[in-house]
Scaffold this motif. Structure first.
Motif, PDB file in Angstrom:
ATOM      1  N   PHE A 210       0.845  -1.187   0.000  1.00  0.00           N
ATOM      2  CA  PHE A 210       0.000   0.000   0.000  1.00  0.00           C
ATOM      3  C   PHE A 210       0.886   1.244   0.000  1.00  0.00           C
ATOM      4  N   VAL A 211       0.540   2.219  -0.846  1.00  0.00           N
ATOM      5  CA  VAL A 211       1.317   3.457  -0.904  1.00  0.00           C
ATOM      6  C   VAL A 211       0.444   4.635  -0.489  1.00  0.00           C
ATOM      7  N   ASN A 212       1.101   5.617   0.081  1.00  0.00           N
ATOM      8  CA  ASN A 212       0.406   6.800   0.582  1.00  0.00           C
ATOM      9  C   ASN A 212       0.145   7.791  -0.543  1.00  0.00           C
ATOM     10  N   LYS A 213      -1.087   8.264  -0.650  1.00  0.00           N
ATOM     11  CA  LYS A 213      -1.455   9.264  -1.641  1.00  0.00           C
ATOM     12  C   LYS A 213      -2.255  10.378  -0.953  1.00  0.00           C
ATOM     13  N   PRO A 214      -1.913  11.631  -1.217  1.00  0.00           N
ATOM     14  CA  PRO A 214      -2.605  12.728  -0.533  1.00  0.00           C
ATOM     15  C   PRO A 214      -4.074  12.857  -0.920  1.00  0.00           C
ATOM     16  N   PHE A 215      -4.457  12.289  -2.055  1.00  0.00           N
ATOM     17  CA  PHE A 215      -5.847  12.421  -2.511  1.00  0.00           C
ATOM     18  C   PHE A 215      -6.716  11.240  -2.077  1.00  0.00           C
ATOM     19  N   ALA A 217      -8.149   9.204   1.302  1.00  0.00           N
ATOM     20  CA  ALA A 217      -8.306   9.294   2.759  1.00  0.00           C
ATOM     21  C   ALA A 217      -7.660   8.084   3.432  1.00  0.00           C
ATOM     22  N   PRO A 218      -7.165   8.247   4.647  1.00  0.00           N
ATOM     23  CA  PRO A 218      -6.610   7.096   5.378  1.00  0.00           C
ATOM     24  C   PRO A 218      -7.660   6.009   5.538  1.00  0.00           C
ATOM     25  N   HIS A 260     -13.978   2.221   1.210  1.00  0.00           N
ATOM     26  CA  HIS A 260     -12.829   3.127   1.165  1.00  0.00           C
ATOM     27  C   HIS A 260     -11.947   2.732  -0.013  1.00  0.00           C
ATOM     28  N   LYS A 261     -10.881   3.474  -0.222  1.00  0.00           N
ATOM     29  CA  LYS A 261      -9.977   3.223  -1.342  1.00  0.00           C
ATOM     30  C   LYS A 261      -8.556   2.986  -0.832  1.00  0.00           C
ATOM     31  N   HIS A 262      -7.801   2.274  -1.636  1.00  0.00           N
ATOM     32  CA  HIS A 262      -6.373   2.074  -1.385  1.00  0.00           C
ATOM     33  C   HIS A 262      -5.607   2.370  -2.676  1.00  0.00           C
ATOM     34  N   ALA A 263      -4.390   2.829  -2.525  1.00  0.00           N
ATOM     35  CA  ALA A 263      -3.444   2.863  -3.637  1.00  0.00           C
ATOM     36  C   ALA A 263      -2.408   1.777  -3.368  1.00  0.00           C
ATOM     37  N   MET A 264      -2.066   1.036  -4.405  1.00  0.00           N
ATOM     38  CA  MET A 264      -1.150  -0.087  -4.221  1.00  0.00           C
ATOM     39  C   MET A 264      -0.160  -0.176  -5.366  1.00  0.00           C
TER      40      MET A 264
END
Length: 277
Positions: A210-215, A217-218, A260-264
């Motif tokens: 999982f990668v952190n993206k400012p757009f 939400a946690p 919710h959403k995740h970036a990966m």
């Protein structure tokens, strides 16, 4: 055990921000003694272990390489206690990429890092891989064993913490899905160097993180032992390997019952043999 203790003293000393000299002073030994412990040349006297444990704020069991039993590391320990499989029993789609890129037409040793309840590890075993798997959850380990028994396959599964465990045998495939965010940033280089070292020539790593993206939400799950990754960070650990595939996606998730959403980031990397010129 000597090597595990040596590595763990080094890891937890640095985590506490102590130099070898400072730790030696606290324990009333020479800094050369601490250096020898961390190089696995000698071991601390057994009478020093309680004070060493208190100073580094880690249990003696964990110092000696046994997975911590005193606190849940993953929020899923309780979720895995039910009879139902929290993640289901269908394999991750990435498992089919392993089948495609390294089919077990000969004996293939595969390691599943953070196997959870075992759905992927058991899938690999039933398709002919020699599977080793570990997870930090007692309930997950038991469900992995149960699922393997139901299917009629063998998985060498054991309990270990991804932060503490290091490989000491070779593998052809290293697979990990949705687990690498439990690795603290300061340990990532050492851990990935270890995974790469104990991969056979032409072996492949199938990983995602999982990668952190400012757009985005946690996630609603509050994981106290999760640490952020950034785009490109995983790829940077494989500059000396052949990158078969590297991609990043954003996807919808409902694992906690809250949409919710995740970036990966996903990575497939192969260890190539070096050419001497």
């Amino acid at each position: 055990m000597k090597e595990k203790l040596a590595r763990n003293i080094n890891i937890y000393r640095k985590e506490k921000g102590l130099t070898q000299e400072e730790l030696a002073q606290i324990l009333g030994v020479s800094f050369q003694a601490v250096s020898k412990w961390e190089n696995a040349q000698t071991m601390p006297d057994i009478a020093l272990l309680p004070q060493l444990s208190r100073t580094l704020e880690v249990s003696i069991d964990k110092l000696l390489g046994y997975a911590s039993q005193d606190r849940p590391i993953t929020i899923y320990e309780e979720a895995y206690l039910t009879q139902d499989y929290y993640w289901g029993t269908e394999p991750n789609q990435a498992c089919y990429q392993v089948l495609q890129r390294m089919p077990p037409t000969k004996p293939i040793k595969l390691l599943d890092i953070g196997c959870g309840e075992g759905k992927d590890a058991v899938f690999f075993a039933r398709n002919g891989y020699e599977v080793t798997a570990f997870d930090v959850s007692d309930a997950g380990i038991e469900k992995t064993k149960r699922l393997a028994d139901q299917i009629g396959v063998h998985v060498n599964v054991f309990k270990a913490d991804i932060l503490d465990y290091r490989l000491d045998q070779q593998f052809d495939v290293i697979f990990s899905s949705g687990v690498l965010h439990y690795i603290k940033p300061e340990f990532r280089q050492e851990i990935f160097d270890n995974y790469k070292q104990f991969t056979n020539p032409n072996g492949i790593h199938f990983l995602n993180v999982f990668v952190n993206k400012p757009f985005i939400a946690p996630p609603p799950e509050k994981e106290p032992n999760a640490y952020k990754w950034h785009s490109g960070e995983l790829l940077a650990h494989y500059q000396d390997w052949f990158i078969q595939e590297s991609s990043e996606i954003v996807f919808d998730c409902n694992s906690s019952g809250i949409p919710h959403k995740h970036a990966m980031t996903s990575l497939i990397a192969q260890k190539m043999t070096s050419l001497d010129h």
